[in-house]
Structures are given as C-alpha cells and as structure tokens.
Scaffold this motif. Structure first.
Motif, PDB file in Angstrom:
ATOM      1  N   SER A 263       0.811  -1.218   0.000  1.00 31.37           N
ATOM      2  CA  SER A 263       0.000   0.000   0.000  1.00 31.37           C
ATOM      3  C   SER A 263       0.847   1.273   0.000  1.00 31.37           C
ATOM      4  CB  SER A 263      -0.924   0.005   1.219  1.00 31.37           C
ATOM      5  OG  SER A 263      -0.156  -0.063   2.410  1.00 31.37           O
ATOM      6  N   THR A 264       2.154   1.149   0.253  1.00 33.63           N
ATOM      7  CA  THR A 264       3.032   2.326   0.295  1.00 33.63           C
ATOM      8  C   THR A 264       3.696   2.609  -1.048  1.00 33.63           C
ATOM      9  OG1 THR A 264       4.974   1.062   0.998  1.00 33.63           O
ATOM     10  CG2 THR A 264       3.544   1.943   2.737  1.00 33.63           C
ATOM     11  N   ALA A 265       3.358   1.861  -2.077  1.00 29.18           N
ATOM     12  CA  ALA A 265       4.001   2.017  -3.393  1.00 29.18           C
ATOM     13  C   ALA A 265       3.960   3.476  -3.829  1.00 29.18           C
ATOM     14  CB  ALA A 265       3.315   1.139  -4.424  1.00 29.18           C
ATOM     15  N   GLY A 266       5.112   3.982  -4.242  1.00 31.31           N
ATOM     16  CA  GLY A 266       5.206   5.349  -4.731  1.00 31.31           C
ATOM     17  C   GLY A 266       5.516   6.396  -3.672  1.00 31.31           C
ATOM     18  N   GLU A 267       5.439   6.028  -2.396  1.00 28.97           N
ATOM     19  CA  GLU A 267       5.756   6.986  -1.334  1.00 28.97           C
ATOM     20  C   GLU A 267       7.259   7.233  -1.268  1.00 28.97           C
ATOM     21  OE1 GLU A 267       2.194   6.023   1.880  1.00 28.97           O
ATOM     22  OE2 GLU A 267       4.271   5.694   2.457  1.00 28.97           O
ATOM     23  N   LYS A 268       7.633   8.460  -1.004  1.00 26.24           N
ATOM     24  CA  LYS A 268       9.044   8.844  -0.869  1.00 26.24           C
ATOM     25  C   LYS A 268       9.279   9.355   0.550  1.00 26.24           C
ATOM     26  CE  LYS A 268       9.848   8.275  -5.275  1.00 26.24           C
ATOM     27  NZ  LYS A 268      10.312   7.000  -5.705  1.00 26.24           N
ATOM     28  N   TRP A 269      10.310   8.824   1.197  1.00 26.53           N
ATOM     29  CA  TRP A 269      10.639   9.211   2.560  1.00 26.53           C
ATOM     30  C   TRP A 269      12.142   9.422   2.691  1.00 26.53           C
ATOM     31  CZ3 TRP A 269       6.794  10.429   5.710  1.00 26.53           C
ATOM     32  CH2 TRP A 269       5.529   9.898   5.462  1.00 26.53           C
ATOM     33  N   SER A 270      12.536  10.172   3.706  1.00 26.05           N
ATOM     34  CA  SER A 270      13.959  10.401   3.973  1.00 26.05           C
ATOM     35  C   SER A 270      14.641   9.139   4.496  1.00 26.05           C
ATOM     36  CB  SER A 270      14.143  11.507   5.015  1.00 26.05           C
ATOM     37  OG  SER A 270      13.660  12.720   4.531  1.00 26.05           O
ATOM     38  N   PHE A 271      13.895   8.338   5.245  1.00 26.20           N
ATOM     39  CA  PHE A 271      14.443   7.101   5.792  1.00 26.20           C
ATOM     40  C   PHE A 271      13.291   6.154   6.114  1.00 26.20           C
ATOM     41  CE2 PHE A 271      13.394   9.508   9.532  1.00 26.20           C
ATOM     42  CZ  PHE A 271      12.965   8.574  10.444  1.00 26.20           C
ATOM     43  N   PHE A 272      13.655   4.911   6.381  1.00 26.07           N
ATOM     44  CA  PHE A 272      12.695   3.902   6.832  1.00 26.07           C
ATOM     45  C   PHE A 272      13.044   3.510   8.262  1.00 26.07           C
ATOM     46  CE2 PHE A 272      12.569   2.106   2.249  1.00 26.07           C
ATOM     47  CZ  PHE A 272      11.608   3.034   1.875  1.00 26.07           C
ATOM     48  N   TRP A 273      12.021   3.109   8.999  1.00 23.58           N
ATOM     49  CA  TRP A 273      12.241   2.510  10.313  1.00 23.58           C
ATOM     50  C   TRP A 273      11.656   1.106  10.303  1.00 23.58           C
ATOM     51  CZ3 TRP A 273       7.895   1.719  13.565  1.00 23.58           C
ATOM     52  CH2 TRP A 273       6.732   2.414  13.214  1.00 23.58           C
TER      53      TRP A 273
END
Length: 135
Positions: A88-98
C-alpha cells in the motif's frame, strides 16, 4: 532514549498490508521524516501505533518492536524491491525507513489520553507525528 517507547501514526491500509509482509519477512519498513525521534530510540523499544488519517481514532490499537533505521538510499531501494515495504506504500518517498517487528493488534486498545509523554505530561489530542512516550 532508554525506557521510552515510540507512539507512531500509521494509516490503516498500511497496517493491513504490513501484516501481510510480516507473514514472509522478519520486519516491515515504514517511512518517516522524524529522524531525531527514531535515531534516539533504543533498538528493541516498544512501538505503540494508532491509526492515522481518515480512519483515525483516539486509540492505540497495535503494538510492535522497533528494530532500527535504514537511511541509505541504495539500501532503501533494495529493501523495497525485496518486499519489506507494505504494498500500500508504493510510490511513497521518505527520507528514511524505520523497522518494525512483532506487529500485533491489541486485545484492549489504549486511549491516547492515557499515554504519558516522555516529559511526564499526558497526551492531549492527536500528535502530528511520532513521539517518545513512557512505555
């Protein structure tokens, strides 16, 4: 921060998709911009999760275990390709993952107003992002 937990908002669709990831993988990756909150959290700390966005309720309904950060873009891309991110997160851009492991739905939800902040005060309203709380 030793002795603290993270209170994190996650959309319901990502939680449902994360449970699917965890059937195959030891952890799931969520994105954030709140580097300072996660960087200063001890690996193995409890994560308290409330549903955010349009399905938000003032309740912690899930818990899990914090397993660290991934901040290097090549590694983030590889882990995404390897299926560690909810579909469901496809296409999301983030600075980092946890990293989150042991995601479970609580039998008895916790009211957000019963959550004690690391400062010693109780939560008032919906947080705008992840916070350190007393676990």
């Amino acid at each position: 921060m030793k002795g603290t937990a993270i209170l994190a908002p996650i959309p319901a669709c990502h939680l449902e998709s994360a449970l699917e990831v965890l059937k195959q993988k030891p952890f799931v990756l969520f994105g954030s911009e709140a580097w300072d909150r996660f960087e200063n959290t001890e690996i193995g700390s409890q994560v308290l999760i409330y549903v955010s966005h349009d399905q938000a309720e003032p309740l912690v309904k899930y818990t899990g275990t914090y397993e660290g950060l991934v901040g290097e873009q090549p590694k983030m891309r590889q882990l995404t390709k390897d299926g560690y991110r909810p579909q469901s997160t496809a296409g999301e851009k983030w600075s980092f993952f946890w990293k989150l492991a042991n995601l479970q739905k609580l039998e008895v939800p916790i009211q957000l107003s019963d959550i004690k902040l690391a400062s010693g005060k109780y939560l008032d309203g919906y947080p705008k992002g992840p916070l350190h709380v007393i676990g």
